[in-house]
Enzyme design. Sequence first.
Site, PDB file in Angstrom:
ATOM      1  N   THR A 140      -2.431  -2.016   6.471  1.00  0.00           N
ATOM      2  CA  THR A 140      -2.797  -0.638   6.824  1.00  0.00           C
ATOM      3  C   THR A 140      -3.492  -0.579   8.177  1.00  0.00           C
ATOM      4  OG1 THR A 140      -4.376   1.104   6.232  1.00  0.00           O
ATOM      5  CG2 THR A 140      -4.846  -1.051   5.367  1.00  0.00           C
ATOM      6  N   ASP A 141      -3.385   0.565   8.833  1.00  0.00           N
ATOM      7  CA  ASP A 141      -4.115   0.749  10.100  1.00  0.00           C
ATOM      8  C   ASP A 141      -5.620   0.822   9.872  1.00  0.00           C
ATOM      9  OD1 ASP A 141      -4.246   3.263   8.890  1.00  0.00           O
ATOM     10  OD2 ASP A 141      -3.412   4.367  10.591  1.00  0.00           O
ATOM     11  N   GLU A 142      -6.034   0.994   8.591  1.00  0.00           N
ATOM     12  CA  GLU A 142      -7.470   1.127   8.319  1.00  0.00           C
ATOM     13  C   GLU A 142      -8.228  -0.170   8.620  1.00  0.00           C
ATOM     14  OE1 GLU A 142      -8.437   3.445   4.817  1.00  0.00           O
ATOM     15  OE2 GLU A 142      -6.502   4.441   4.887  1.00  0.00           O
ATOM     16  N   TYR A 165     -12.120  -0.623   0.606  1.00  0.00           N
ATOM     17  CA  TYR A 165     -10.655  -0.770   0.605  1.00  0.00           C
ATOM     18  C   TYR A 165     -10.186  -1.503   1.856  1.00  0.00           C
ATOM     19  CZ  TYR A 165      -5.836   0.624   1.670  1.00  0.00           C
ATOM     20  OH  TYR A 165      -4.512   0.611   2.052  1.00  0.00           O
ATOM     21  N   LYS A 169      -8.345  -5.170   2.425  1.00  0.00           N
ATOM     22  CA  LYS A 169      -7.024  -5.311   3.065  1.00  0.00           C
ATOM     23  C   LYS A 169      -7.127  -6.232   4.285  1.00  0.00           C
ATOM     24  CE  LYS A 169      -3.566  -3.523   2.201  1.00  0.00           C
ATOM     25  NZ  LYS A 169      -2.468  -3.947   1.279  1.00  0.00           N
TER      26      LYS A 169
HETATM   27  P1  NAD Z   1      -0.065   2.793  -4.942  1.00  0.00           P
HETATM   28  O1  NAD Z   1      -1.489   2.831  -5.364  1.00  0.00           O
HETATM   29  O2  NAD Z   1       0.773   4.022  -5.068  1.00  0.00           O
HETATM   30  O3  NAD Z   1       0.701   1.648  -5.751  1.00  0.00           O
HETATM   31  C1  NAD Z   1       0.148   0.390  -5.977  1.00  0.00           C
HETATM   32  C2  NAD Z   1       1.020  -0.331  -6.999  1.00  0.00           C
HETATM   33  O4  NAD Z   1       0.473  -1.658  -7.167  1.00  0.00           O
HETATM   34  C3  NAD Z   1       1.011   0.331  -8.370  1.00  0.00           C
HETATM   35  O5  NAD Z   1       2.328   0.358  -8.886  1.00  0.00           O
HETATM   36  C4  NAD Z   1       0.128  -0.581  -9.213  1.00  0.00           C
HETATM   37  O6  NAD Z   1       0.486  -0.597 -10.596  1.00  0.00           O
HETATM   38  C5  NAD Z   1       0.377  -1.933  -8.558  1.00  0.00           C
HETATM   39  N1  NAD Z   1      -0.734  -2.873  -8.767  1.00  0.00           N
HETATM   40  C6  NAD Z   1      -2.062  -2.632  -8.567  1.00  0.00           C
HETATM   41  N2  NAD Z   1      -2.777  -3.745  -8.877  1.00  0.00           N
HETATM   42  C7  NAD Z   1      -1.869  -4.695  -9.235  1.00  0.00           C
HETATM   43  C8  NAD Z   1      -1.976  -6.047  -9.636  1.00  0.00           C
HETATM   44  N3  NAD Z   1      -3.178  -6.664  -9.741  1.00  0.00           N
HETATM   45  N4  NAD Z   1      -0.846  -6.747  -9.915  1.00  0.00           N
HETATM   46  C9  NAD Z   1       0.372  -6.135  -9.821  1.00  0.00           C
HETATM   47  N5  NAD Z   1       0.529  -4.854  -9.464  1.00  0.00           N
HETATM   48  C10 NAD Z   1      -0.577  -4.144  -9.173  1.00  0.00           C
HETATM   49  O7  NAD Z   1      -0.084   2.244  -3.460  1.00  0.00           O
HETATM   50  P2  NAD Z   1       0.840   2.663  -2.215  1.00  0.00           P
HETATM   51  O8  NAD Z   1       0.291   3.887  -1.595  1.00  0.00           O
HETATM   52  O9  NAD Z   1       2.268   2.605  -2.622  1.00  0.00           O
HETATM   53  O10 NAD Z   1       0.508   1.460  -1.215  1.00  0.00           O
HETATM   54  C11 NAD Z   1       1.307   0.267  -1.234  1.00  0.00           C
HETATM   55  C12 NAD Z   1       0.758  -0.698  -0.208  1.00  0.00           C
HETATM   56  O11 NAD Z   1       0.773  -0.099   1.084  1.00  0.00           O
HETATM   57  C13 NAD Z   1      -0.710  -1.093  -0.447  1.00  0.00           C
HETATM   58  O12 NAD Z   1      -0.843  -2.457  -0.170  1.00  0.00           O
HETATM   59  C14 NAD Z   1      -1.490  -0.252   0.526  1.00  0.00           C
HETATM   60  O13 NAD Z   1      -2.682  -0.912   0.920  1.00  0.00           O
HETATM   61  C15 NAD Z   1      -0.510  -0.134   1.670  1.00  0.00           C
HETATM   62  N6  NAD Z   1      -0.662   1.066   2.484  1.00  0.00           N
HETATM   63  C16 NAD Z   1      -0.534   2.311   1.935  1.00  0.00           C
HETATM   64  C17 NAD Z   1      -0.634   3.442   2.734  1.00  0.00           C
HETATM   65  C18 NAD Z   1      -0.453   4.818   2.180  1.00  0.00           C
HETATM   66  O14 NAD Z   1      -0.526   5.792   2.942  1.00  0.00           O
HETATM   67  N7  NAD Z   1      -0.185   4.999   0.897  1.00  0.00           N
HETATM   68  C19 NAD Z   1      -0.897   3.309   4.098  1.00  0.00           C
HETATM   69  C20 NAD Z   1      -1.051   2.027   4.632  1.00  0.00           C
HETATM   70  C21 NAD Z   1      -0.901   0.919   3.807  1.00  0.00           C
HETATM   71  P1  TYD Z   2      -6.328   9.980   1.602  1.00  0.00           P
HETATM   72  O1  TYD Z   2      -5.041  10.624   1.217  1.00  0.00           O
HETATM   73  O2  TYD Z   2      -7.260   9.538   0.517  1.00  0.00           O
HETATM   74  O3  TYD Z   2      -5.955   8.756   2.563  1.00  0.00           O
HETATM   75  P2  TYD Z   2      -6.928   7.804   3.473  1.00  0.00           P
HETATM   76  O4  TYD Z   2      -8.325   8.020   3.081  1.00  0.00           O
HETATM   77  O5  TYD Z   2      -6.466   6.424   3.126  1.00  0.00           O
HETATM   78  O6  TYD Z   2      -6.650   8.193   4.887  1.00  0.00           O
HETATM   79  O7  TYD Z   2      -7.130  10.972   2.547  1.00  0.00           O
HETATM   80  C1  TYD Z   2      -6.551  11.483   3.733  1.00  0.00           C
HETATM   81  C2  TYD Z   2      -7.595  12.313   4.426  1.00  0.00           C
HETATM   82  O8  TYD Z   2      -7.860  13.485   3.630  1.00  0.00           O
HETATM   83  C3  TYD Z   2      -8.933  11.621   4.584  1.00  0.00           C
HETATM   84  O9  TYD Z   2      -9.518  12.016   5.815  1.00  0.00           O
HETATM   85  C4  TYD Z   2      -9.771  12.142   3.429  1.00  0.00           C
HETATM   86  C5  TYD Z   2      -9.242  13.552   3.237  1.00  0.00           C
HETATM   87  N1  TYD Z   2      -9.256  14.080   1.849  1.00  0.00           N
HETATM   88  C6  TYD Z   2      -9.803  15.359   1.606  1.00  0.00           C
HETATM   89  O10 TYD Z   2     -10.308  16.041   2.518  1.00  0.00           O
HETATM   90  N2  TYD Z   2      -9.774  15.826   0.318  1.00  0.00           N
HETATM   91  C7  TYD Z   2      -9.250  15.111  -0.712  1.00  0.00           C
HETATM   92  O11 TYD Z   2      -9.280  15.593  -1.871  1.00  0.00           O
HETATM   93  C8  TYD Z   2      -8.686  13.819  -0.439  1.00  0.00           C
HETATM   94  C9  TYD Z   2      -8.111  12.989  -1.549  1.00  0.00           C
HETATM   95  C10 TYD Z   2      -8.709  13.363   0.858  1.00  0.00           C
END
Ligand code: NAD
Ligand code: TYD
Length: 370
Positions: A140-142, A165, A169
Site C-alpha cells: 500500500t502507499d500508506e 495498519y 504492511k
Molecule cells: P479485504 O479486507 O477486503 O480482504 C482481506 C482478505 O484476507 C479477506 O478475504 C480475509 O478473509 C483474508 N484474510 C485475513 N486474514 C487472513 C489470514 N490470517 N489468513 C488468510 N486469509 C486472511 O482487503 P483488500 O481491501 O482486498 O486488500 C487486499 C490487500 O491489498 C491487502 O494486503 C491490503 O493491505 C492491500 N491494499 C488494499 C487497498 C485498498 O484500497 N483496499 C489499498 C492498498 C493496498
Molecule cells: P478508508 O476507506 O478507511 O481507507 P484508508 O483509511 O485506508 O485511506 O478511508 C478513506 C478516507 O475516508 C480516509 O481519509 C478516512 C475517511 N473516512 C471517513 O471520513 N468516514 C468513514 O466512515 C470512513 C470509513 C473513512
Amino acid sequence: MKTYLVTGAAGFIGSNYVKYLLANYQDVNIVILDALTYAGNYGTIASDVDGKRCVFVKGDICDAQLAAKLFAEYPISVVVNFAAESHVDRSIENPQLFLQTNILGTQNLLDAARKAWVTGKDDKGYPVWKPGVRFHQVSTDEVYGSLGKDGYFTETTPLDPRSPYSAAKTSADLFVKAYVETFKMPATITRCSNNYGPYHFPEKLIPLIIKNILEGKKLPVYGKGENVRDWLYVEDHCKAIEMVVRKGRPGEVYNVGGHNEKMNIEIVKLTIDTIRHIMETEPKYRAVLKTEVENINYDLITYVADRLGHDMRYAIDPTKITRELGWYPETKFEQGIVKTIYWYLDHQDWVKDVTSGDYQNYYERMYQNR
Ligand code: NAD
Ligand code: TYD
C-alpha cells in the site's frame, strides 16, 4: 500452465484479481487460501471455484504446516499475497492482530515458498531458485506516510508508516526485501493507492457511504472531510499486479496509482448526487431504497470526530510502472464511481450477506458516540 497461490482472495481486491485472471488468462490455475475473516466471503468467489482451474482452501496464512502442505500438493510457482487485515480504524482498535496476520503471515508464506522453490546453492552459498517462480506482495502507499499539499510518493520515498495498519504492511515489505537481499528470492512488491469497485466491504469509505445513503442513514465524515486519497479502480489495479507478476523485474517495487486525487467530502457529495440522479431517472431502483428519494441530499452528511493520526494526503507517482511495463490507470473516477454505484444497486443481496455477521456491532461501536 502455471499454478498461482492467491491468498486473501475472498476479500475485495483478491476476488477481483481471481475473476480478472480467470477471464483473461488461460494459462493459469489458481489455489485460493483464505481464512474467511469478517472481511472474507466465500459467496464472492463461489462461482469461480470449480475444483479444477480454481480450488479453495480455508486456512490461515500464519499456518506453516498448511502452507507446506499446499506447496507439496499443488505445483505452485507464483504466490500473490493479498491476505491481510486491511482497515486502519480496526488497526487502531487492535494493533496486535495486524502484526500477527500482516507481518507473521507474510513471513510464513515467504518461508514456505523458499522451502518449496530452492533447489540448491550457488558457489557463493546463495540459494538457487526453480526457474519461473515469483512471490508477489500486495502492499500500500500508506507505507510512505502522509503528504502535505504538494508532492507525490515515488518508489524511493522513505518509508514512514503512521498507523498500526501501515506499520504492519511496511514490516511485511521489509521482510520481502530481506528475502530478496539475503536469499535472492525472485519477489516483487506493488504499492497502490485506495481502491474502489465491486465487492468492497462496507466498512471502507465508498461502500459505507453508498450503503448508508440507500438506507437514509447519516454519512460519517471524519474531521473536516478535507483528507485526500488517490482513487484507483480495482480492475486497473488487478491489471497492474498481473503485469508486474509477468514482466516486472525481480526485487523491484512498483507504485500503482489512479491519478484521481479527491477530498473525502467531494466523494461523499458526488455519491449523493449520483444516487439521487439515478433514483430520479430510473424509478426501478427505488425498490432498493429504505428512505424517500427527497431524503437523499447533503443533510445526510455528519462531521464526526477525526481518526487518530489521520493521514492527510496520499498521491502516487506511477511513472515507473508506466515507463517499464506500459501500465496506466484507464478508469477516471467520475466513470468508476458510477459503475461502482450501479454494481451496489444490482448486488444488494451481496451487501446483506456480508453485513449479516458482526457488522452491526462494529458499526455501532465505531460510530455511535463518535
Ligand atoms: P479485504 O479486507 O477486503 O480482504 C482481506 C482478505 O484476507 C479477506 O478475504 C480475509 O478473509 C483474508 N484474510 C485475513 N486474514 C487472513 C489470514 N490470517 N489468513 C488468510 N486469509 C486472511 O482487503 P483488500 O481491501 O482486498 O486488500 C487486499 C490487500 O491489498 C491487502 O494486503 C491490503 O493491505 C492491500 N491494499 C488494499 C487497498 C485498498 O484500497 N483496499 C489499498 C492498498 C493496498
Ligand atoms: P478508508 O476507506 O478507511 O481507507 P484508508 O483509511 O485506508 O485511506 O478511508 C478513506 C478516507 O475516508 C480516509 O481519509 C478516512 C475517511 N473516512 C471517513 O471520513 N468516514 C468513514 O466512515 C470512513 C470509513 C473513512
